[in-house]
Write a protein that holds these residues in place. Structure first.
Motif, PDB file in Angstrom:
ATOM      1  N   ALA A 141      55.599 118.451  40.543  1.00  0.00           N
ATOM      2  CA  ALA A 141      55.742 118.368  42.003  1.00  0.00           C
ATOM      3  C   ALA A 141      56.227 119.680  42.610  1.00  0.00           C
ATOM      4  O   ALA A 141      56.325 119.801  43.828  1.00  0.00           O
ATOM      5  N   GLY A 142      56.560 120.654  41.760  1.00  0.00           N
ATOM      6  CA  GLY A 142      56.986 121.958  42.267  1.00  0.00           C
ATOM      7  C   GLY A 142      58.490 122.150  42.325  1.00  0.00           C
ATOM      8  O   GLY A 142      58.967 123.157  42.871  1.00  0.00           O
ATOM      9  N   MET A 143      59.238 121.202  41.756  1.00  0.00           N
ATOM     10  CA  MET A 143      60.700 121.321  41.752  1.00  0.00           C
ATOM     11  C   MET A 143      61.190 121.984  40.469  1.00  0.00           C
ATOM     12  O   MET A 143      60.435 122.149  39.499  1.00  0.00           O
ATOM     13  N   GLN A 144      62.459 122.312  40.440  1.00  0.00           N
ATOM     14  CA  GLN A 144      63.109 122.738  39.217  1.00  0.00           C
ATOM     15  C   GLN A 144      63.652 121.482  38.526  1.00  0.00           C
ATOM     16  O   GLN A 144      63.867 120.447  39.167  1.00  0.00           O
ATOM     17  N   SER A 145      63.880 121.595  37.215  1.00  0.00           N
ATOM     18  CA  SER A 145      64.336 120.404  36.498  1.00  0.00           C
ATOM     19  C   SER A 145      65.458 120.740  35.531  1.00  0.00           C
ATOM     20  O   SER A 145      65.459 121.800  34.899  1.00  0.00           O
ATOM     21  N   ALA A 146      66.405 119.796  35.439  1.00  0.00           N
ATOM     22  CA  ALA A 146      67.485 119.889  34.460  1.00  0.00           C
ATOM     23  C   ALA A 146      67.450 118.629  33.612  1.00  0.00           C
ATOM     24  O   ALA A 146      67.399 117.512  34.155  1.00  0.00           O
ATOM     25  N   TRP A 147      67.468 118.801  32.305  1.00  0.00           N
ATOM     26  CA  TRP A 147      67.437 117.652  31.406  1.00  0.00           C
ATOM     27  C   TRP A 147      68.853 117.291  30.984  1.00  0.00           C
ATOM     28  O   TRP A 147      69.590 118.135  30.470  1.00  0.00           O
ATOM     29  N   TYR A 148      69.220 116.029  31.242  1.00  0.00           N
ATOM     30  CA  TYR A 148      70.508 115.536  30.777  1.00  0.00           C
ATOM     31  C   TYR A 148      70.395 114.036  30.522  1.00  0.00           C
ATOM     32  O   TYR A 148      69.954 113.278  31.388  1.00  0.00           O
ATOM     33  N   ALA A 149      70.791 113.622  29.315  1.00  0.00           N
ATOM     34  CA  ALA A 149      70.770 112.208  28.944  1.00  0.00           C
ATOM     35  C   ALA A 149      72.154 111.790  28.473  1.00  0.00           C
ATOM     36  O   ALA A 149      72.744 112.450  27.624  1.00  0.00           O
ATOM     37  N   CYS A 150      72.661 110.695  29.025  1.00  0.00           N
ATOM     38  CA  CYS A 150      73.995 110.221  28.615  1.00  0.00           C
ATOM     39  C   CYS A 150      73.905 109.106  27.589  1.00  0.00           C
ATOM     40  O   CYS A 150      74.921 108.651  27.079  1.00  0.00           O
ATOM     41  N   ASN A 151      72.685 108.662  27.270  1.00  0.00           N
ATOM     42  CA  ASN A 151      72.539 107.490  26.405  1.00  0.00           C
ATOM     43  C   ASN A 151      72.116 107.830  24.978  1.00  0.00           C
ATOM     44  O   ASN A 151      71.862 106.931  24.172  1.00  0.00           O
ATOM     45  N   ARG A 152      72.013 109.128  24.647  1.00  0.00           N
ATOM     46  CA  ARG A 152      71.565 109.515  23.311  1.00  0.00           C
ATOM     47  C   ARG A 152      71.911 110.973  23.061  1.00  0.00           C
ATOM     48  O   ARG A 152      72.221 111.720  23.987  1.00  0.00           O
ATOM     49  N   LYS A 153      71.843 111.379  21.797  1.00  0.00           N
ATOM     50  CA  LYS A 153      72.031 112.784  21.466  1.00  0.00           C
ATOM     51  C   LYS A 153      70.823 113.567  21.947  1.00  0.00           C
ATOM     52  O   LYS A 153      69.683 113.144  21.769  1.00  0.00           O
ATOM     53  N   MET A 154      71.080 114.716  22.546  1.00  0.00           N
ATOM     54  CA  MET A 154      70.007 115.472  23.186  1.00  0.00           C
ATOM     55  C   MET A 154      69.418 116.518  22.240  1.00  0.00           C
ATOM     56  O   MET A 154      69.742 117.699  22.318  1.00  0.00           O
TER      57      MET A 154
END
Length: 239
Positions: free
Chosen positions: A200-213
């Motif tokens: 969509a043209g945005m920037q993205s940050a990956w973060y998950a609190c439910n599992r090891k990343m």
């Protein structure tokens, strides 16, 4: 933090909710169990229905109307309607039962409070940039204690397809009045959140609190701009 792409100035942040700000899977399991108990106690004709029978009704609705995958609320209403009708409830009794059971489930689905540390972070970020929620689910932000930190909450529906479809990302940028490239979307799902935001043209940050990343253990087609070690890393990104 681990950076994978060059980043632009961040003037707004959009957040996924489930499994990003709180672990959602166990909450949903508990809410489903509570609904089954409620149905058996308050609508005894449903005692003939086992959880597998309800899942079968749900699958049938998804097969008949695939777009219901974007609207968890409507899917549940239709599932309750069909299941209760199958058990013999009709007319006004059926309508009342569907409304009652849906309201009960929705309350239980949102019957928790977001961690105070996360709330403090959202409050601090909201003082610097506008925050907007973009979710494929239907949690009640007021009930879980985070509504005041967001300018808006966009929820997937029959009219508003779920991520990674671009519609909610586009709407968020329009509502905020900020170019897509200056909005950072934060989410746990590398397809629905990361790929959807970048497409969509945005920037993205990956973060998950439910599992090891471990990014090499994830299904991935597009790398995020940044992988957050802690959600508080966001404070460094917005200065």
């Amino acid at each position: 933090m681990n950076f994978f792409r060059a980043m632009s100035t961040i003037k707004a942040i959009s957040f996924d909710l489930d499994d990003t700000l709180y672990e959602n899977h166990s909450l949903m399991i508990t809410a489903e169990q509570q609904l089954q108990t409620y149905l058996r106690e308050h609508y005894p004709q449903t005692q003939k229905m086992q959880p597998a029978d309800w899942r079968s009704v749900k699958r049938r609705h998804l097969q008949d109307t695939p777009e219901l995958a974007s609207d968890m609320g409507e899917l549940r209403r239709r599932t309750l309607h069909s299941g209760l009708q199958q058990c013999g409830y009709q007319d006004q009794a059926l309508k009342k039962a569907v409304s009652d059971c849906f309201d009960y489930f929705y309350y239980q689905r949102s019957n928790f409070q977001v961690n105070k540390t996360i709330c403090s972070l959202l409050a601090e970020l909201a003082e610097k940039v506008p925050l907007i929620a973009i979710t494929n689910g239907n949690v009640n932000l007021q009930q879980i204690g985070i509504a005041d930190y967001f300018t808006h909450c966009l929820k997937a529906s029959l009219q508003q397809p779920m991520k990674p479809h671009p519609m909610m990302f586009d709407r968020a940028a329009t509502i905020l009045g900020i170019p897509h490239k200056q909005v950072l979307h934060v989410g746990d799902n590398l397809e629905k959140d990361v790929m959807g935001a970048i497409a969509a043209g945005m920037q993205s940050a990956w973060y998950a609190c439910n599992r090891k990343m471990h990014i090499n253990h994830e299904r991935i087609t597009v790398l995020p701009h940044v992988k957050l070690t802690e959600l508080t890393d966001l404070k460094k990104l917005v200065g």
